[in-house]
Design an enzyme around this catalytic site. Structure first.
Site, PDB file in Angstrom:
ATOM      1  N   GLN A   1      11.508  -8.521 -13.275  1.00 16.93           N
ATOM      2  CA  GLN A   1      12.476  -8.303 -14.355  1.00 16.93           C
ATOM      3  C   GLN A   1      12.996  -9.619 -14.913  1.00 16.93           C
ATOM      4  O   GLN A   1      13.394  -9.684 -16.075  1.00 16.93           O
ATOM      5  CB  GLN A   1      13.660  -7.464 -13.838  1.00 16.93           C
ATOM      6  CG  GLN A   1      13.314  -6.060 -13.398  1.00 16.93           C
ATOM      7  CD  GLN A   1      12.791  -5.202 -14.539  1.00 16.93           C
ATOM      8  OE1 GLN A   1      13.071  -5.436 -15.712  1.00 16.93           O
ATOM      9  NE2 GLN A   1      12.002  -4.198 -14.199  1.00 16.93           N
TER      10      GLN A   1
ATOM     11  N   LYS B   1       5.260  -6.573 -18.302  1.00 19.45           N
ATOM     12  CA  LYS B   1       6.662  -6.470 -18.697  1.00 19.45           C
ATOM     13  C   LYS B   1       7.051  -7.602 -19.640  1.00 19.45           C
ATOM     14  O   LYS B   1       8.207  -7.721 -20.039  1.00 19.45           O
ATOM     15  CB  LYS B   1       7.561  -6.495 -17.469  1.00 19.45           C
ATOM     16  CG  LYS B   1       7.435  -5.256 -16.571  1.00 19.45           C
ATOM     17  CD  LYS B   1       8.500  -5.270 -15.501  1.00 19.45           C
ATOM     18  CE  LYS B   1       8.168  -4.413 -14.301  1.00 19.45           C
ATOM     19  NZ  LYS B   1       8.266  -2.980 -14.536  1.00 19.45           N
TER      20      LYS B   1
ATOM     21  N   CYS C   1      12.661   3.539  -8.811  1.00 20.53           N
ATOM     22  CA  CYS C   1      12.054   2.950  -7.616  1.00 20.53           C
ATOM     23  C   CYS C   1      13.087   2.215  -6.773  1.00 20.53           C
ATOM     24  O   CYS C   1      12.809   1.165  -6.190  1.00 20.53           O
ATOM     25  CB  CYS C   1      10.892   2.010  -7.964  1.00 20.53           C
ATOM     26  SG  CYS C   1       9.551   2.837  -8.794  1.00 20.53           S
TER      27      CYS C   1
ATOM     28  N   ASP D   1      11.272 -11.987  -6.485  1.00 15.41           N
ATOM     29  CA  ASP D   1      10.624 -10.950  -7.285  1.00 15.41           C
ATOM     30  C   ASP D   1      11.096 -11.155  -8.724  1.00 15.41           C
ATOM     31  O   ASP D   1      12.221 -10.817  -9.074  1.00 15.41           O
ATOM     32  CB  ASP D   1      11.029  -9.573  -6.752  1.00 15.41           C
ATOM     33  CG  ASP D   1      10.566  -8.420  -7.643  1.00 15.41           C
ATOM     34  OD1 ASP D   1       9.994  -8.698  -8.724  1.00 15.41           O
ATOM     35  OD2 ASP D   1      10.783  -7.265  -7.279  1.00 15.41           O
TER      36      ASP D   1
ATOM     37  N   HIS E   1      13.839  -3.420  -5.669  1.00 14.27           N
ATOM     38  CA  HIS E   1      12.852  -2.420  -6.092  1.00 14.27           C
ATOM     39  C   HIS E   1      11.978  -2.094  -4.878  1.00 14.27           C
ATOM     40  O   HIS E   1      11.789  -2.948  -4.015  1.00 14.27           O
ATOM     41  CB  HIS E   1      12.018  -3.056  -7.210  1.00 14.27           C
ATOM     42  CG  HIS E   1      11.075  -2.126  -7.905  1.00 14.27           C
ATOM     43  ND1 HIS E   1       9.852  -1.774  -7.390  1.00 14.27           N
ATOM     44  CD2 HIS E   1      11.163  -1.508  -9.105  1.00 14.27           C
ATOM     45  CE1 HIS E   1       9.235  -0.972  -8.250  1.00 14.27           C
ATOM     46  NE2 HIS E   1      10.010  -0.779  -9.294  1.00 14.27           N
TER      47      HIS E   1
END
Lengths: 149, 414
Positions: free
Chosen positions: B204, B227, B367, B201, B124
Site C-alpha cells: 500500500q 497497485k 484480508c 510490506d 494484511h
C-alpha cells in the site's frame, strides 16, 4: 439516483427492517449455527419441532439485508409446517435461486419469495440469500436424528 | 492547488471512460488494484507483437531485445526505491510471493526455537500467514505491536516488544484499512539496535509515498506493481546484498543455476538465484512503464494530491452523522484509504448500493480478519483514491452513502 430496485424492493426492505421471528428459543429441539465465511454473515437458527411439526422457529442473524430478509421470510413460511412440507419448500426455494433458466415457479402461498429472485442477478449474493435455508436443512436433519422428537 | 493535472491524467486511462449501466464509472477501489494507463497496456502488446522471446536464453535478436527490456526495468525499480544495487531487486509474482520468499528462505536459515517475530495488529494476511507458518515450523513466537484508538502503531509498546529475542520485524508501510503511514524508519532503528532485521510490506505504501530503502534503512521491502499502475502478476522484493547473498534459493529449477550435474547444482548470482523458471517477462516490461509514468508525475505530487482528496473526503463523509471512519483523522498521517461503516449497515449492502451508482468500493474484511475482530466489526466498506480521482467523485460517493443510510439505516431489531 436509482437504487437497485430489484434487490431492495419493498418486501425485502420490510423484512430487513422488521425481521419476523427474531430472537432465541430457550429450549429448542434443534439449534444450528450458519456461517458464510466470505462475508462474515452469521446466524443462529432455533427450532422447536413436536410431532413432526415446526411449532416454533426463531433466528438471530448478523448479516446483510439479503440474509436477514431471506431468513425472516423463511421463518414465516415454515412456521407450522411438517418436516416434509418444510423440506419441500426449502428444496423449491433453493432450486429457484440456483436454476439458471428461470424455470422454477413458486406456488401462490410462497409468492413473497419472488422478491428474492432479483438477487440472482448478483451471483456473489445468492449465498447470502441461501444461508438461512441451508442452516434450516441442517436443523431439520438434526431434528430427524434426535430421538426425543 | 495540487500539481497533478488530474483532467489530463484521466485521459491516459482508457477504462475511466467506462460506463456501468449507463452511468460513468467512479473507481474508488485503488487499494485493491489500480487502473492502468495506455502506455502500460501498449507495452504488453508491443512485447507480444514485436519481440516476444524468453530471456537470458537465446542469442537471437528477439531474445536480446526481451532480455534488455526486462533487465532495464530492474534499474528503473532500483532508482524508484533508491536501492544501492540493481541486483538487490528481485522480480516475484507479487507482494505475497516476495514475503513468502523471505519467510521461507531467510526464515528457515535464521529463525530458531524461542526466537521472536514482531508483527503489528494491522497486518494484511499476506504479512501474517507466512510468519505464522514459519513460527509454527520453527517453534518461534509471534509478537504483535498494538494499535492506538485512531489506528496508529503504539510506539511506546513497540519499544518494549522489540527485544534481544527479536529476529525480524515485519510491518506494513501503510495500513490497507486505516491508511496509517507507519514510522518505518524508527522501527528499522529499533530493530537494528537489537540486531534484528526489518521487512516492510510496501504493497500500500510504495504506490503512494516516495520510498527510499536507503533513507528508511530497511532490510527487505516487498510491493506489487498492480497497485501502482502496472499489470497484475509482478511483485518486487528488495533485499540488502549481504542478506540476499547469505540466503538459500526459494524456488529452484531453470535459470537460477550456474552449473548442474546429476547430483548437485550451484546457484546463480543475485538476482537470478531467486528467479527460477521463466519469469513474467511481459508484465515486468510493462511495469517499467508504470514506474516511469509515476516518476514523471513525481511521487511528491502524487502524495500531495492524495492528501488533498483524502482531507476532502474525511470532511465530506463526516457530514453523514451515522458514519464511523476508521484510522487517523489527520490526512497527512495517512494515505488515501478510508475504511468506514454507515450506521449498522452491512458492508456488502453499502458496496451494493455504491455499485448501483457505478461506484466501485471494497466491502468486507480486507484480508485483515484479526483486525476486524479487534475493531468488533464484521467488515467495513472502503474507498481508496489514486492519481485520477477527483473531489466530484467523492461527492458522488457521499450521495450514494446518504441513500444507503436512508434505505437501510436505522434498523430497529438486530
Amino acid at each position: 439516483m436509482s437504487l437497485s430496485d430489484d434487490l431492495y424492493r419493498e418486501t425485502i426492505l420490510d423484512h430487513y427492517h422488521h425481521p419476523r421471528n427474531h430472537g432465541a428459543i430457550e429450549h429448542p429441539t434443534a439449534q444450528v449455527e450458519g456461517v458464510n465465511p466470505l462475508c462474515g454473515d452469521e446466524l443462529t437458527l432455533y427450532l422447536n419441532v413436536k410431532d413432526n411439526k415446526i411449532e416454533d422457529v426463531k433466528l438471530t442473524a448478523k448479516g446483510c439485508s439479503i440474509n436477514t430478509a431471506s431468513g425472516s421470510m423463511m421463518s414465516e413460511l415454515l412456521l407450522g409446517k411438517s418436516i416434509e412440507e418444510a423440506n419441500e419448500i426449502v428444496d423449491l426455494f433453493k432450486r429457484m435461486m440456483l436454476d439458471k433458466n428461470e424455470e422454477v415457479e413458486l406456488p401462490d402461498e410462497l409468492e413473497d419469495l419472488e422478491a428474492l429472485r432479483g438477487v440472482k442477478k448478483y451471483p456473489v449474493r445468492i449465498k447470502c440469500a441461501l444461508l438461512p435455508w441451508n442452516t434450516m436443512l441442517e436443523g431439520l436433519g438434526n431434528t430427524l436424528k434426535s430421538p426425543t422428537t | 492547488m495540487t500539481k497533478l493535472n488530474v483532467e489530463q491524467i484521466r485521459k491516459d486511462f482508457p477504462i475511466l471512460k467506462r460506463q456501468v449501466e449507463g452511468k460513468q464509472l467512479v473507481y474508488l477501489d485503488n487499494a485493491a488494484t489500480s487502473q492502468k494507463p495506455k502506455v502500460v497496456i501498449d507495452a504488453l502488446t508491443e512485447y507480444y507483437e514485436g519481440y516476444n522471446a524468453n530471456i537470458h536464453r537465446g542469442i537471437h535478436t528477439l531474445a536480446e531485445e526481451a532480455t534488455d527490456a526486462y533487465e532495464s526495468v530492474r534499474e528503473t525499480v532500483r532508482a524508484f526505491i533508491d536501492a544501492e544495487h540493481t541486483h538487490e531487486i528481485i522480480f516475484t509474482s507479487g507482494t505475497t510471493e516476495a514475503i513468502n520468499l523471505v519467510a521461507n528462505s531467510w526464515g528457515n536459515a535464521n529463525i530458531l526455537p524461542g526466537d521472536e517475530i514482531v508483527l503489528t495488529a494491522m497486518e494484511h494476511h499476506s504479512n501474517l500467514i507466512p510468519w505464522q507458518r514459519l513460527a509454527t515450523e520453527r517453534s518461534a513466537k509471534l509478537v504483535f505491536i498494538p494499535i492506538t484508538e485512531d489506528g496508529q502503531l503504539d510506539m511506546a509498546e513497540a519499544k518494549k516488544l522489540i527485544t534481544d529475542k527479536t529476529k525480524i520485524v515485519a510491518v506494513t508501510q501503510m495500513s490497507n484499512v486505516f491508511g496509517t503511514i507507519n514510522p518505518v524508519k524508527e522501527l528499522a532503528q529499533l530493530a537494528h539496535a537489537r540486531g534484528a532485521v526489518i521487512l516492510v510490506d510496501g504493497a500500500q505504501g510504495v504506490p503512494h509515498v516516495k520510498t527510499s530503502v536507503r533513507d528508511l534503512d530497511v532490510d527487505f521491502l516487498a510491493f506489487s506493481m498492480h497497485k501502482m499502475l502496472g499489470p497484475t502478476g509482478v511483485g518486487i522484493l528488495y533485499g540488502k546484498t549481504e542478506l540476499l547473498n547469505a540466503m538459500p534459493p526459494f524456488q529452484s529449477g531453470g535459470h537460477m543455476i550456474t552449473t548442474v550435474s546429476r547430483e548437485k547444482a550451484s546457484w546463480a548470482e543475485l538476482p537470478w538465484k531467486f528467479e527460477a523458471g521463466t519469469r513474467n517477462i511481459a508484465d515486468v516490461i510493462a511495469s517499467g512503464k508504470a514506474i516511469e509514468y509515476l516518476s514523471a508525475l513525481g511521487m511528491e505530487n502524487v502524495r500531495e494530491h492524495e492528501i488533498e482528496i483524502t482531507k476532502y473526503a474525511l470532511e465530506k463523509l463526516s457530514e453523514l452523522g451515522d458514519i464511523t471512519i476508521f484510522g487517523p483523522k489527520d490526512a497527512t498521517l495517512r494515505g488515501g484509504v478510508i475504511a468506514f461503516n454507515v450506521d449498522a449497515i452491512h458492508a456488502h449492502d453499502i458496496g451494493q448500493i455504491c455499485a448501483d451508482a457505478a461506484i466501485a468500493v471494497r466491502a468486507g474484511h480486507h484480508c485483515c480478519q484479526p483486525l476486524m475482530r479487534d475493531l468488533n466489526v464484521m467488515g467495513t466498506a472502503r474507498a481508496s483514491f489514486y492519481i485520477y480521482n477527483t473531489k466530484e467523485e467523492v461527492d458522488l460517493l457521499f450521495e450514494a452513502l446518504k441513500e444507503a443510510d436512508k434505505v437501510l439505516g436505522h434498523v430497529a431489531v438486530r
